[in-house]
Design an enzyme around this catalytic site. Structure first.
Site, PDB file in Angstrom:
ATOM      1  N   GLU A 109       0.849  -1.199   0.000  1.00 42.03           N
ATOM      2  CA  GLU A 109       0.000   0.000   0.000  1.00 42.03           C
ATOM      3  C   GLU A 109       0.870   1.229   0.000  1.00 42.03           C
ATOM      4  OE1 GLU A 109      -2.257  -0.137   3.572  1.00 42.03           O
ATOM      5  OE2 GLU A 109      -3.244  -2.007   3.024  1.00 42.03           O
ATOM      6  N   LYS A 111       2.146   4.617   1.598  1.00 40.32           N
ATOM      7  CA  LYS A 111       2.231   5.138   2.963  1.00 40.32           C
ATOM      8  C   LYS A 111       1.813   6.600   2.882  1.00 40.32           C
ATOM      9  CE  LYS A 111       5.480   5.415   6.844  1.00 40.32           C
ATOM     10  NZ  LYS A 111       4.742   6.455   7.475  1.00 40.32           N
ATOM     11  N   ASP A 113       1.071  10.324   3.911  1.00 47.06           N
ATOM     12  CA  ASP A 113       1.835  11.204   4.786  1.00 47.06           C
ATOM     13  C   ASP A 113       0.923  12.254   5.415  1.00 47.06           C
ATOM     14  OD1 ASP A 113       3.947  12.272   6.081  1.00 47.06           O
ATOM     15  OD2 ASP A 113       4.806  13.284   4.339  1.00 47.06           O
ATOM     16  N   ARG A 132      -3.664   9.464  17.285  1.00 40.16           N
ATOM     17  CA  ARG A 132      -2.804   8.378  17.747  1.00 40.16           C
ATOM     18  C   ARG A 132      -2.259   8.661  19.141  1.00 40.16           C
ATOM     19  NH1 ARG A 132       2.477   6.761  17.764  1.00 40.16           N
ATOM     20  NH2 ARG A 132       2.700   4.503  17.663  1.00 40.16           N
ATOM     21  N   GLU A 169      -5.512   7.509   7.831  1.00 38.70           N
ATOM     22  CA  GLU A 169      -4.707   8.716   7.849  1.00 38.70           C
ATOM     23  C   GLU A 169      -5.569   9.896   7.440  1.00 38.70           C
ATOM     24  OE1 GLU A 169      -1.757   7.609   8.747  1.00 38.70           O
ATOM     25  OE2 GLU A 169      -0.331   9.229   8.375  1.00 38.70           O
ATOM     26  N   TYR A 221      -7.046   2.266   6.316  1.00 38.64           N
ATOM     27  CA  TYR A 221      -6.222   1.136   5.886  1.00 38.64           C
ATOM     28  C   TYR A 221      -6.153  -0.022   6.880  1.00 38.64           C
ATOM     29  CZ  TYR A 221      -2.979   4.315   8.303  1.00 38.64           C
ATOM     30  OH  TYR A 221      -2.399   5.181   9.171  1.00 38.64           O
ATOM     31  N   LYS A 308      10.479   3.615   3.239  1.00 35.29           N
ATOM     32  CA  LYS A 308      10.314   5.063   3.043  1.00 35.29           C
ATOM     33  C   LYS A 308      11.074   5.535   1.808  1.00 35.29           C
ATOM     34  CE  LYS A 308      10.038   7.416   6.947  1.00 35.29           C
ATOM     35  NZ  LYS A 308       9.183   8.436   7.549  1.00 35.29           N
ATOM     36  N   CYS A 402      29.752  42.810   8.274  1.00 31.83           N
ATOM     37  CA  CYS A 402      28.344  42.863   7.878  1.00 31.83           C
ATOM     38  C   CYS A 402      28.251  43.320   6.421  1.00 31.83           C
ATOM     39  CB  CYS A 402      27.577  43.820   8.783  1.00 31.83           C
ATOM     40  SG  CYS A 402      25.861  44.033   8.262  1.00 31.83           S
ATOM     41  N   CYS A 405      26.495  46.975   6.561  1.00 34.13           N
ATOM     42  CA  CYS A 405      27.032  48.184   7.186  1.00 34.13           C
ATOM     43  C   CYS A 405      28.537  48.093   7.453  1.00 34.13           C
ATOM     44  CB  CYS A 405      26.279  48.498   8.479  1.00 34.13           C
ATOM     45  SG  CYS A 405      26.624  47.335   9.811  1.00 34.13           S
ATOM     46  N   CYS A 420      25.582  40.781  13.307  1.00 33.11           N
ATOM     47  CA  CYS A 420      26.074  42.144  13.177  1.00 33.11           C
ATOM     48  C   CYS A 420      25.641  42.880  14.445  1.00 33.11           C
ATOM     49  CB  CYS A 420      25.467  42.813  11.940  1.00 33.11           C
ATOM     50  SG  CYS A 420      25.735  44.596  11.970  1.00 33.11           S
ATOM     51  N   CYS A 426      22.490  49.674  11.457  1.00 33.00           N
ATOM     52  CA  CYS A 426      22.489  48.738  10.332  1.00 33.00           C
ATOM     53  C   CYS A 426      21.089  48.705   9.712  1.00 33.00           C
ATOM     54  CB  CYS A 426      22.925  47.367  10.838  1.00 33.00           C
ATOM     55  SG  CYS A 426      22.980  46.119   9.565  1.00 33.00           S
TER      56      CYS A 426
HETATM   57  S1  IVH Z   1      -0.646   0.325   8.834  1.00 33.26           S
HETATM   58  C1  IVH Z   1       0.151  -1.628  12.998  1.00 33.26           C
HETATM   59  N1  IVH Z   1      -0.823   1.433   6.472  1.00 33.26           N
HETATM   60  O1  IVH Z   1       2.470   5.243   9.050  1.00 33.26           O
HETATM   61  C2  IVH Z   1       0.345  -0.901  11.740  1.00 33.26           C
HETATM   62  N2  IVH Z   1       0.055   2.753   8.236  1.00 33.26           N
HETATM   63  O2  IVH Z   1       4.965   4.507  10.261  1.00 33.26           O
HETATM   64  C3  IVH Z   1      -0.673   0.127  11.492  1.00 33.26           C
HETATM   65  N3  IVH Z   1       0.603   5.055   7.600  1.00 33.26           N
HETATM   66  O3  IVH Z   1       1.214   5.116  12.304  1.00 33.26           O
HETATM   67  C4  IVH Z   1      -0.356   1.055  10.390  1.00 33.26           C
HETATM   68  N4  IVH Z   1       0.006   4.885   5.496  1.00 33.26           N
HETATM   69  O4  IVH Z   1       0.050   6.652  10.614  1.00 33.26           O
HETATM   70  C5  IVH Z   1      -0.440   1.596   7.746  1.00 33.26           C
HETATM   71  N5  IVH Z   1      -1.082   2.255   4.322  1.00 33.26           N
HETATM   72  C6  IVH Z   1      -0.720   2.448   5.593  1.00 33.26           C
HETATM   73  C7  IVH Z   1      -0.208   3.674   6.073  1.00 33.26           C
HETATM   74  C8  IVH Z   1       0.172   3.785   7.406  1.00 33.26           C
HETATM   75  C9  IVH Z   1       0.483   5.686   6.429  1.00 33.26           C
HETATM   76  C10 IVH Z   1       1.159   5.685   8.817  1.00 33.26           C
HETATM   77  C11 IVH Z   1       0.403   5.412  10.070  1.00 33.26           C
HETATM   78  C12 IVH Z   1       1.366   4.712  10.993  1.00 33.26           C
HETATM   79  C13 IVH Z   1       2.681   5.121  10.423  1.00 33.26           C
HETATM   80  C14 IVH Z   1       3.741   4.100  10.731  1.00 33.26           C
END
Ligand code: IVH
Length: 705
Positions: A109, A111, A113, A132, A169, A221, A308, A402, A405, A420, A426
């Site tokens: 999936e 991730k 942000d 959280r 998220e 998710y 990441k 500076c 000045c 400065c 100045c």
């Molecule tokens: S699963 C127990 N799926 O990333 C695992 N997390 O670095 C539950 N996040 O705290 C998380 N996209 O806030 C999961 N597709 C995704 C995600 C995701 C972003 C975030 C989430 C988590 C953090 C962990």
């Protein structure tokens, strides 16, 4: 009849909301949608007895102040192991194969942000939304989350458990983020660094009406609950989608390492086209039975990992280096770059921070450099491509005078930057201080921008903030770009600024480290500028949030004769040097004297003192025979406590004090509800866990895991 119509409208609006925001397939126009919403709002206003916290009308939010109660998560919110290395990701996949003895299928999936959220549904209705927090407990942000169009308030379809939590998220799409920052720029407010911070900050807004306008999104998710009827993650997500949740359609089930690599390679570039920010890929074992077999470490599941993406980088040429001098005299080196496209925008300048950082990277004009956009707005240079360095290149020698000045620069202990020291002579420092004084959060003088202030300074009309108050329209009118009308407007808005409250004047003086919030605390504690000026270092640190560094800066500021002259001229100009009188809330504590000592959970010391005064009581500094009550917090000195006991003074905890006040005000009529609003902007009280939950047994893990 009316009741029926309300229900009908709610159902219709829910459906159209989903068609529009989740399915991307609207059936009616925005105009028709608005008409239905207006009808519902009117009927609900006329019939408060049929209110429903999950009515689609809550999407517009309200201006009532939200309080964020701390709530314990039913199932803890764990974090994920993460890595930047494909090698480590492969190790993870190998380990899973080894431990399960199978080619386990994994779900890949994006991730997202943003900021994590846990939604609880009971009987198909949204009950609660909690951040959280520390993973065990978070803030209840339900009122704000209800305004997010992609969060279903009531579920559709069937098969949802009676009680479950779903995690995901909260995101701020780039379009919303850009719009928000454009608005902030226009209003002279500081820009938000990135969509992640913006999403998290928005969720903590006091007014859900503000949240409703910010355009947040929510992608889910993960489901957590007891005895969920699914065998796999992909099955659970498909069900969640059918209940009306927004679930990403980018998830792929992969069988081999190559498939996982291909997913990552694809999204590492394709993510640039997505309308919301992502920072990696999450790889999760799909089968729940295998997940149970793999189990958990202390803080994360062993069946998932986050890969990441590296921050986006670009290579370009460093053409030249400028040095900017700020209002405090701090010198910042800035790189002029050959324009280059990076993460959607063209970058021309980047910060080089300070001499040390430059020396560490051995950056030289003419070099090919790597630029990166991190969490900050301003891009930074992270490295030099040494192979491309011109043969005649010489190490860069940092300036020692500076650039504005010519005064020799100085370094202060513990500070990375050069300064400065020529504060009085100045140009950018002088202009910077005046610009600070007139900014919106200080004296808020309209019609005066950077260009005009430069013009006034260069024509010898102002050299510091107090000169502004001597300006006459006939002096301004002949200047280029001004004219009679704007000259009069400027003088008028300068005159109006004498109405600005004391804490904004204090902030406007530009004392180092005294930001907007500190100025409020100082004003609340000392009440008058004379009291701040007369205070010793020791007395200054008595005020909430004032530490030694700030206290020293305040003492230094007022020790300077030039500053004192400016202050006196501002006083003559009629600026407010005194906090407004506290409104009397009740006589509940009349005739009683208090000493406040120690640290408290729910109030600051100054807040407690203010409460006492506003209810007619008196604050005393030391324990003596004249004191009726000692309100004792944590870490208070044992000697004080002993003395109070000896004198027979009643000792109260914070709760006992609150109860005393509550009893007093109830007997005394006017409600104490105004207490919170009358106080300087304190961070929102987050509330504390109740004792039962705080000490409770370890949280259960969802059956899922
Ligand atoms: S699963 C127990 N799926 O990333 C695992 N997390 O670095 C539950 N996040 O705290 C998380 N996209 O806030 C999961 N597709 C995704 C995600 C995701 C972003 C975030 C989430 C988590 C953090 C962990």
């Amino acid at each position: 009849m009316v009741r029926q119509r309300i229900e009908e409208l709610r159902r219709a609006l829910e459906r159209h909301n989903r068609l529009y925001y989740i399915d991307n397939a609207p059936e009616i126009s925005d105009f028709e949608f608005d008409a239905l919403m207006r009808e519902l709002l009117e009927l609900e206003a006329a019939h408060p007895e049929w209110a429903d916290p999950n009515s689609p009308s809550v999407r517009v939010g309200s201006d009532l102040t939200a309080e964020f109660r701390t709530v314990r998560h039913h199932f803890p919110m764990l974090s994920l192991g993460n890595t930047y290395s494909l090698g480590e990701l492969h190790d993870f996949l190998d380990r899973i194969r080894r431990e399960t003895g199978r080619e386990a299928e994994v779900a890949c999936e994006l991730k997202f942000d943003g900021t994590a959220i846990s939604l609880t549904y009971e009987h198909g209705s949204l009950l609660r939304a909690v951040t959280r927090g520390d993973g065990t407990e978070g803030d209840d942000v339900t009122a704000n989350v209800r305004t997010i169009r992609t969060v279903p308030l009531r579920l559709q379809g069937e098969g949802w458990p009676d009680y479950f939590e779903i995690r995901g998220e909260i995101l701020m799409p780039y379009a919303s983020f850009d719009r928000l920052n454009a608005e902030r720029e226009a209003a002279g407010e500081p820009l938000l660094a990135n969509p992640r911070n913006a999403a998290a900050g928005t969720l903590k807004q006091q007014s859900s009406a503000v949240v409703a306008r910010r355009g947040l999104d929510c992608t889910l998710y993960q489901i957590a609950g007891d005895e969920l009827p699914f065998r796999s993650h992909s099955e659970a997500l498909a069900a969640a989608r059918s209940w009306g949740f927004k679930v990403s359609d980018k998830m792929r089930i992969c069988r081999t390492t190559e498939e996982v690599d291909a997913f990552i390679a694809h999204w590492d570039t394709a993510r640039r086209e997505l309308p919301f920010p992502t920072d990696g890929v999450v790889v999760k074992v799909d089968d729940f039975a295998l997940r149970r077999q793999l189990g958990f470490t202390a803080k994360a599941p062993k069946w998932a990992v986050a890969y990441k993406f590296k921050a986006e980088q670009a290579l370009t040429r460093l053409q030249s280096i400028d040095f900017q001098v700020g209002r405090t005299g701090a010198v910042t080196p800035v790189a002029n770059l050959e324009p280059v496209l990076l993460a959607g925008t063209t970058v021309r300048r980047a910060t080089l921070h300070n001499a040390e950082q430059m020396a560490q990277l051995d950056i030289r004009p003419g070099d090919c450099v790597y630029v990166e956009k991190g969490g900050e707005i301003i891009p930074k240079i992270t490295g030099v491509e040494l192979a491309a360095r011109p043969a005649d290149s010489r190490p860069f020698v940092y300036i020692d005078r500076c650039p504005e000045c010519g005064t020799p620069l100085v370094r202060y202990e513990g500070e990375a930057k050069h300064y400065c020291p020529n504060q009085g002579g100045c140009r950018p420092q002088i202009i910077g201080r005046i610009l600070h004084f007139i900014r919106r959060k200080a004296l808020d003088i309209e019609g005066l921008g950077e260009e005009t202030v430069e013009l006034l300074y260069d024509n010898g009309l102002v050299a510091n903030a107090s000169d502004l108050y001597d300006l006459r329209p006939e002096q301004l009118a002949p200047l280029p770009r001004l004219g009679e009308k704007s000259a009069e407007n400027i003088v008028r808005s300068i005159g109006r600024s004498t109405e600005a409250p004391f804490h904004r004047v204090l902030f406007g003086l530009g004392i180092r480290f005294v930001g907007e919030t500190t100025a409020k605390y100082l004003a609340a504690h000392f009440r008058t500028l004379d009291a701040v000026m007369a205070a010793s270092r020791e007395e200054l640190v008595e005020a909430d949030e004032v530490g030694e560094k700030i206290a020293d800066a305040i003492v230094d500021y007022f020790a300077d004769a030039g500053n004192r002259r400016i202050v006196e001229r501002l006083r003559t100009a009629g600026l407010r040097f005194e906090a407004e009188a506290r409104e009397q809330a009740s006589d509940a504590l009349a005739g009683k004297s208090f000493v406040i000592s120690g640290k408290f959970l729910n109030h600051s010391r100054d807040e407690l003192k203010e409460l006492i005064e506003r209810h007619g009581g008196r604050n005393l500094a030391a324990v003596s025979g004249n004191v009726d009550f000692l309100v004792a917090g944590d870490n208070m000195g044992p000697a004080k406590l002993k003395k109070a006991e000896k004198l027979g003074i009643r000792i109260l905890t914070e709760e006992e004090f609150a109860a005393l006040l509550d009893r007093g005000t109830r007997a005394d009529a006017p409600p104490a509800a105004a207490d919170r609003t009358a106080h300087p902007a304190h961070p929102a009280p987050s509330g504390k866990p109740s004792e039962e939950t705080a000490a409770g047994e370890a949280p259960r893990q969802g059956e899922l895991f």
